[in-house]
Scaffold this active site. Structure first.
Site, short mmCIF file in Angstrom:
data_model
loop_
_atom_site.label_atom_id
_atom_site.label_comp_id
_atom_site.label_asym_id
_atom_site.label_seq_id
_atom_site.Cartn_x
_atom_site.Cartn_y
_atom_site.Cartn_z
N ILE A 1 27.68 -43.00 7.17
CA ILE A 1 27.38 -41.62 7.54
C ILE A 1 28.43 -40.62 7.06
O ILE A 1 28.19 -39.42 7.07
CB ILE A 1 27.18 -41.48 9.07
N GLU B 1 32.28 -40.32 4.38
CA GLU B 1 33.36 -40.95 3.64
C GLU B 1 34.33 -39.88 3.19
O GLU B 1 33.94 -38.79 2.79
CB GLU B 1 32.83 -41.73 2.43
N GLY B 2 35.60 -40.17 3.29
CA GLY B 2 36.63 -39.22 2.87
C GLY B 2 37.91 -39.95 2.57
O GLY B 2 37.95 -41.18 2.46
N GLY C 1 38.81 -42.71 5.13
CA GLY C 1 38.08 -43.96 5.20
C GLY C 1 36.59 -43.73 5.20
O GLY C 1 36.09 -42.70 4.73
N VAL D 1 32.93 -43.96 7.58
CA VAL D 1 32.34 -44.03 8.92
C VAL D 1 30.93 -44.58 8.81
O VAL D 1 30.13 -44.10 7.99
CB VAL D 1 32.32 -42.64 9.60
N LYS E 1 34.75 -46.28 12.39
CA LYS E 1 35.57 -45.61 11.39
C LYS E 1 36.50 -46.65 10.77
O LYS E 1 37.46 -47.11 11.39
CB LYS E 1 36.37 -44.48 12.03
N ASP F 1 43.41 -29.45 13.19
CA ASP F 1 42.35 -29.43 12.17
C ASP F 1 41.00 -29.10 12.81
O ASP F 1 39.99 -29.75 12.52
CB ASP F 1 42.27 -30.76 11.44
#
Length: 295
Positions: A10, A12-13, A16, A18, A33, A127
């Site tokens: 669902i 990605e960055g 990592g 998810v 995650k 953030d």
């Protein structure tokens, strides 16, 4: 991990991946995650920080950490699954429509309640942005992604500037202040408030200097009169263009006078005079709402 069945990826960055997954024992749908890490470098500090903070933070408007699993040397955080975030919600709306004013109030109250709880426990999120504000099927807000969060103490007040997505970053960080505190989260919440009301980010810079100039055009270029000490900040330049008109009101739609008053106090330049989370919750904008909304 053998007790979980992955259903789909669902997100990605850099942090990592998810996954949406099912707990085969309880049949509960969760988010897993999976933290990325390079060989020989170990698990990144941001992952440990998020894990530690989520173990400490227990609040109805903060995402719940269900479990922590180590599998084949990889750290996996098992979180409650919430399919929608505020950014996706706004993007799903038809053009030229706005979020219901009452819903904006309820969302803002819940976001601020979570922020107040963090600050009361000496934790900065660092953030806050629509992508990190989740909305469950009951309309309950869940603040997520504490990878940049940290506990603060009087003995360690010099923090990194590599925080807060650019459009939601407070001017004291953009101007290189070596010290910042809870007020940086309040600035971010103010930007989210404006975006919920108008469905457009308030300050949309494409670099740090461009971000500053977007802020200055709307709130006017800060001076010593309105922000004592601003000219002494490391990245302040006497050659900054001088915008002298305060045009915040003209940027806003779908927000009443009390909401405008509150937003103005959340976006005060001087961090020492910017509203706190407690101030926000006590503002008349929320009269008759607090008794029916999660705190």
């Amino acid at each position: 991990m053998q007790n979980f069945r992955k259903l789909k990826k669902i997100a990605e960055g850099a942090f990592g991946i998810v996954y949406k997954a099912e707990d085969l024992l309880t049949k509960q749908i969760v988010a897993i995650k999976k933290i990325k890490h390079e060989k020989n470098e170990g698990i990144p500090a941001t992952a440990f920080r998020e894990m530690d903070l989520l173990q400490e933070l227990k609040h109805p408007n903060i995402i719940c950490l269900i479990d922590i699993l180590i599998y084949k040397g990889t750290l996996n955080l098992v979180l409650e699954y919430i399919p929608m975030d505020l950014k996706k919600y706004m993007d799903s709306m038809t053009p030229d429509t706005y979020i219901d004013k009452e819903l904006v109030r309820r969302y803002l109250y819940q976001i601020t309640s979570a922020t107040h709880y963090c600050h009361r426990n000496h934790i900065l999120h660092r953030d806050l942005k629509p992508q990190n504000i989740l909305i469950d099927q009951n309309g309950t807000i869940k603040v997520a992604d504490f990878g940049l969060g940290r506990s603060i103490s009087p003995r360690s007040r010099v923090y990194t500037h590599e925080v807060v997505t650019l459009w939601y970053r407070a001017p004291e960080i953009l101007l290189g202040s070596p010290y910042y505190a809870f007020s940086v989260d309040i600035w971010s919440v103010g930007c989210i408030f404006a975006e919920m009301s108008t469905r457009k980010p308030l300050f949309r810079g494409d670099s740090e200097i461009d971000q500053l100039f977007h802020i200055f055009r709307i709130l006017k270029t800060p001076t010593e009169d309105i922000w004592p000490g601003v000219t002494s900040l490391p990245d302040y330049k006497a050659t900054f263009p001088c915008w002298s008109s305060y045009t915040l009101r003209e940027q806003l739609k779908n927000i009443n006078e009390l909401g405008i008053d509150l937003l103005q106090k959340m976006l005060i330049y001087d961090p020492f005079h910017r509203f706190t989370a407690r101030d926000i919750l006590n503002h008349p904008y929320f009269d008759d709402l607090s008794s029916t909304t999660s705190e």
